[in-house]
Design a protein around this motif. Structure first.
Motif, PDB file in Angstrom:
ATOM      1  N   ILE A 182       0.870  -1.189   0.000  1.00 15.88           N
ATOM      2  CA  ILE A 182       0.000   0.000   0.000  1.00 15.88           C
ATOM      3  C   ILE A 182       0.899   1.229   0.000  1.00 15.88           C
ATOM      4  CG2 ILE A 182      -1.802   1.256   1.248  1.00 15.88           C
ATOM      5  CD1 ILE A 182      -2.553  -1.424   2.584  1.00 15.88           C
ATOM      6  N   THR A 183       0.883   1.991  -1.076  1.00 17.71           N
ATOM      7  CA  THR A 183       1.788   3.148  -1.136  1.00 17.71           C
ATOM      8  C   THR A 183       0.992   4.448  -1.087  1.00 17.71           C
ATOM      9  OG1 THR A 183       1.786   2.990  -3.554  1.00 17.71           O
ATOM     10  CG2 THR A 183       3.633   1.977  -2.405  1.00 17.71           C
ATOM     11  N   PRO A 184       1.528   5.433  -0.359  1.00 16.85           N
ATOM     12  CA  PRO A 184       0.874   6.736  -0.318  1.00 16.85           C
ATOM     13  C   PRO A 184       0.931   7.376  -1.700  1.00 16.85           C
ATOM     14  CG  PRO A 184       2.712   6.620   1.265  1.00 16.85           C
ATOM     15  CD  PRO A 184       2.791   5.409   0.406  1.00 16.85           C
ATOM     16  N   SER A 185      -0.151   8.038  -2.076  1.00 21.01           N
ATOM     17  CA  SER A 185      -0.202   8.660  -3.392  1.00 21.01           C
ATOM     18  C   SER A 185      -0.781  10.069  -3.266  1.00 21.01           C
ATOM     19  CB  SER A 185      -1.064   7.781  -4.303  1.00 21.01           C
ATOM     20  OG  SER A 185      -1.477   8.491  -5.417  1.00 21.01           O
ATOM     21  N   PRO A 186      -0.209  11.094  -3.884  1.00 20.30           N
ATOM     22  CA  PRO A 186       0.950  11.015  -4.757  1.00 20.30           C
ATOM     23  C   PRO A 186       2.229  10.745  -3.957  1.00 20.30           C
ATOM     24  CG  PRO A 186       0.358  13.310  -4.378  1.00 20.30           C
ATOM     25  CD  PRO A 186      -0.702  12.494  -3.722  1.00 20.30           C
ATOM     26  N   THR A 187       3.279  10.265  -4.668  1.00 14.96           N
ATOM     27  CA  THR A 187       4.561  10.067  -3.993  1.00 14.96           C
ATOM     28  C   THR A 187       5.253  11.418  -3.865  1.00 14.96           C
ATOM     29  OG1 THR A 187       5.715   9.687  -6.077  1.00 14.96           O
ATOM     30  CG2 THR A 187       4.886   7.741  -4.921  1.00 14.96           C
ATOM     31  N   SER A 217       7.930   6.728  -7.450  1.00 17.70           N
ATOM     32  CA  SER A 217       6.953   6.105  -8.360  1.00 17.70           C
ATOM     33  C   SER A 217       7.655   5.242  -9.394  1.00 17.70           C
ATOM     34  CB  SER A 217       6.026   7.107  -9.045  1.00 17.70           C
ATOM     35  OG  SER A 217       6.465   8.406  -8.876  1.00 17.70           O
ATOM     36  N   THR A 248       8.705   1.978  -7.671  1.00 14.97           N
ATOM     37  CA  THR A 248       7.536   1.146  -7.365  1.00 14.97           C
ATOM     38  C   THR A 248       7.015   0.482  -8.637  1.00 14.97           C
ATOM     39  OG1 THR A 248       6.940   2.659  -5.586  1.00 14.97           O
ATOM     40  CG2 THR A 248       5.236   1.124  -6.275  1.00 14.97           C
ATOM     41  N   HIS A 305      -1.219  -4.392  -5.299  1.00 15.24           N
ATOM     42  CA  HIS A 305      -0.863  -3.003  -4.993  1.00 15.24           C
ATOM     43  C   HIS A 305      -2.106  -2.143  -4.822  1.00 15.24           C
ATOM     44  CE1 HIS A 305       0.807   1.115  -6.362  1.00 15.24           C
ATOM     45  NE2 HIS A 305       1.160   0.904  -5.115  1.00 15.24           N
ATOM     46  N   HIS A 306      -2.096  -1.340  -3.769  1.00 14.50           N
ATOM     47  CA  HIS A 306      -3.162  -0.349  -3.576  1.00 14.50           C
ATOM     48  C   HIS A 306      -2.518   0.982  -3.269  1.00 14.50           C
ATOM     49  CE1 HIS A 306      -6.413  -3.325  -3.246  1.00 14.50           C
ATOM     50  NE2 HIS A 306      -5.488  -4.075  -2.667  1.00 14.50           N
ATOM     51  N   GLU A 307      -3.188   2.058  -3.689  1.00 13.57           N
ATOM     52  CA  GLU A 307      -2.688   3.381  -3.322  1.00 13.57           C
ATOM     53  C   GLU A 307      -3.574   3.961  -2.234  1.00 13.57           C
ATOM     54  OE1 GLU A 307      -2.538   5.582  -6.972  1.00 13.57           O
ATOM     55  OE2 GLU A 307      -0.492   4.856  -7.381  1.00 13.57           O
ATOM     56  N   ARG A 357      -4.820   7.241  -1.173  1.00 10.18           N
ATOM     57  CA  ARG A 357      -4.884   8.632  -1.666  1.00 10.18           C
ATOM     58  C   ARG A 357      -4.784   9.573  -0.484  1.00 10.18           C
ATOM     59  NH1 ARG A 357      -3.961   9.247  -6.706  1.00 10.18           N
ATOM     60  NH2 ARG A 357      -4.782  11.337  -6.420  1.00 10.18           N
TER      61      ARG A 357
END
Ligand code: BUP
Length: 467
Positions: free
Chosen positions: A39-44, A50, A53, A65-67, A69
């Motif tokens: 789970i990545t914070p978005s935007p980077t 990015s 990843t 993968h999930h972002e 937001r």
């Protein structure tokens, strides 16, 4: 292994130094047949995050993968250190992780997250009945300092000469120069975030660290003894984490990447010093120029990863920055190469030609050097790097010229080229040091092999998660 491999969500914080160990952990967990959700914070915060990843996900399609937001910044929080601001914004957005975590299928067994998310994520996970583990992105020794800070945030001031740890810990004192300057102000945003979250650590089951017995044995033993007595989660040394096998992100031009790899392949064993100060903070121009002179004067072959933020935007930035003397020597590629943009540091450290690493001592870089058995010349700049440089020295992995560190603004002006050249020459000739570093590399391999300490610790964690 006699248990069902768990499904683990990994939630890194902002910045390459935080992202890389999560990607390595993902790789390590896949190797242990776990299911992994990233789970990545978005935007980077940076383009590199990015790009890396995306490369990672292409190479490991089995990772979901999930972002997350992020909520927008409010208007008052747009000036200041972009990393600290982003850490705060991620913390304020964490509540959004709840629906995400509940919808993941198959259901999760555990979540691994950054220290700076502990106080926000802890209660949510407790509510969802999911165990929280922290992946600590620095050395075990730095946890000792953060523990110390959080027990009394007004404890440090720059007039002290050293930081003492409780006597029963048996951890040697740290010179005050290695304390990050924000720790002298309890109200500083970083100090505040660290203290708040360190105090929430009891919500975590354990703290995973990319370190190993052969690198930080004494510190791990001392801290775990006292933590367990105080009902704190244990430090779980599971490193060095596995390298990711992925295509390099598309930020270095392929021509350039091919170029320096070919050059490296042609150099004699242990003859090249690799120089890199990490992804985060630029080195002052005057210091870069002296370093350039130093590399020329050292007479040693070198590969220098200069970051684009240290160069002007012009195509000939390197030449312009370093002046003609270094330029001329480089044009012929006789003795050195300067690359800008993202380089594959693992590949460089793994090259037989590389016999030394001048490093800012970001913890990932130290762990990577230890895994590769490459000696480090520690030149910390800020943050946890001063503490990590002590680990480098104490473990025998490298040397630490204390008067080079700018940590607390103790230096007036740049370290001169002559001094740098001489030090690098001696460093690269030091065969005793090279042998010690190699032994640390061997110990790393043993630690992660079946029956090794890091392997066994991770097995324990996975078994616990699978329950
Ligand atoms: Br720069 C660079 N290629 O060109 P650290 C870095 N890396 O692979 P940080 C590359 O990024 P702080 C490049 O191998 C390491 O895994 C490197 O993390 C990789 O330092 C990571 O070493 C960088 O922890 O600063 O993030 O620059 O000390 O604040 O963590």
């Amino acid at each position: 292994e006699s248990f069902t491999a768990p499904h683990i969500a990994l939630f890194p914080n902002a910045g390459m130094g935080h992202l890389m160990p999560y990607l390595r952990l993902a790789t390590t967990l896949l190797g242990r047949r776990c299911r992994v959700t990233l789970i990545t914070p978005s935007p980077t915060l940076t383009a590199a995050e990015s790009a890396v990843t995306a490369s990672f996900l292409l190479s490991y399609p089995e990772v979901s993968h999930h972002e997350l937001r992020l909520i927008p910044d409010d208007d008052n929080t747009t000036s200041g250190n972009p990393y600290f601001l982003r850490f705060g914004r991620i913390a304020r957005s964490i509540y959004l992780i709840r629906p995400l975590l509940s919808s993941v299928s198959p259901p999760l067994s555990a979540v691994v997250s950054d220290l700076l998310a502990a106080s926000q994520a802890g209660p949510i996970l407790a509510d969802l009945g999911l165990p929280l583990y922290i992946l600590w992105t620095s050395s075990a020794k730095f946890t000792a300092l953060v523990d110390n800070l959080s027990s009394d945030p007004s404890r440090f001031n720059s007039s002290l000469s050293q930081v003492d740890f409780p006597a029963d810990l048996g951890i040697p004192p740290l010179p005050i120069e290695s304390v990050p300057p924000p720790f002298f102000s309890p109200d500083h945003i970083l100090t505040h975030m660290l203290v708040t979250n360190a105090r929430a650590l009891h919500l975590a089951k354990g703290i995973l660290i990319n370190t190993f017995e052969g690198l930080e044995h004494e510190t791990l033993k001392a801290l775990n003894h006292s933590r367990i007595e105080n009902g704190m989660p244990p430090l779980l040394a599971i490193g060095p984490l596995e390298l990711c096998r992925m295509e390099p992100p598309k930020t270095t031009t392929p021509a350039q990447a091919g170029d320096f790899k070919r050059w490296l392949d042609c150099q004699p064993a242990d003859s090249v010093v690799y120089v890199c100060f990490g992804s985060k903070d630029p080195i002052e121009v005057a210091q870069i120029q002296e370093l350039g002179k130093g590399l020329m004067m050292s007479g040693v072959r070198f590969l220098w990863a200069v970051k684009s933020r240290e160069l002007s935007d012009k195509a000939d930035g390197v030449r312009e920055l370093l002046g003609d003397s270094i330029g001329e020597d480089l044009v012929g590629r006789r003795r050195g190469m300067v690359v800008s943009g993202w380089v594959d540091q693992d590949e460089i450290l793994g090259s037989p030609a590389v016999g030394g690493f001048v490093s800012h001592c970001g913890w990932n870089s130290v762990a990577e050097a230890a895994a590769a058995g490459v000696p480090v010349l520690a030149w910390p700049q800020n943050g946890d790097q001063g503490v990590n440089a002590h680990v480098v020295e104490e473990s025998g992995l490298g040397i630490f010229p204390k008067n080079w560190a700018i940590g607390n603004g103790h230096r007036n002006g740049p370290v001169k080229g002559e001094e740098i050249g001489e030090k690098i020459r001696d460093f690269m000739k030091n065969e005793g040091l090279r042998a010690r570093a190699r032994r640390i590399g061997e110990a790393a391999e043993v630690a992660v092999g079946v029956g090794g300490s890091s392997h066994a610790t991770l097995t324990g964690v996975l078994r616990e998660m699978a329950r």
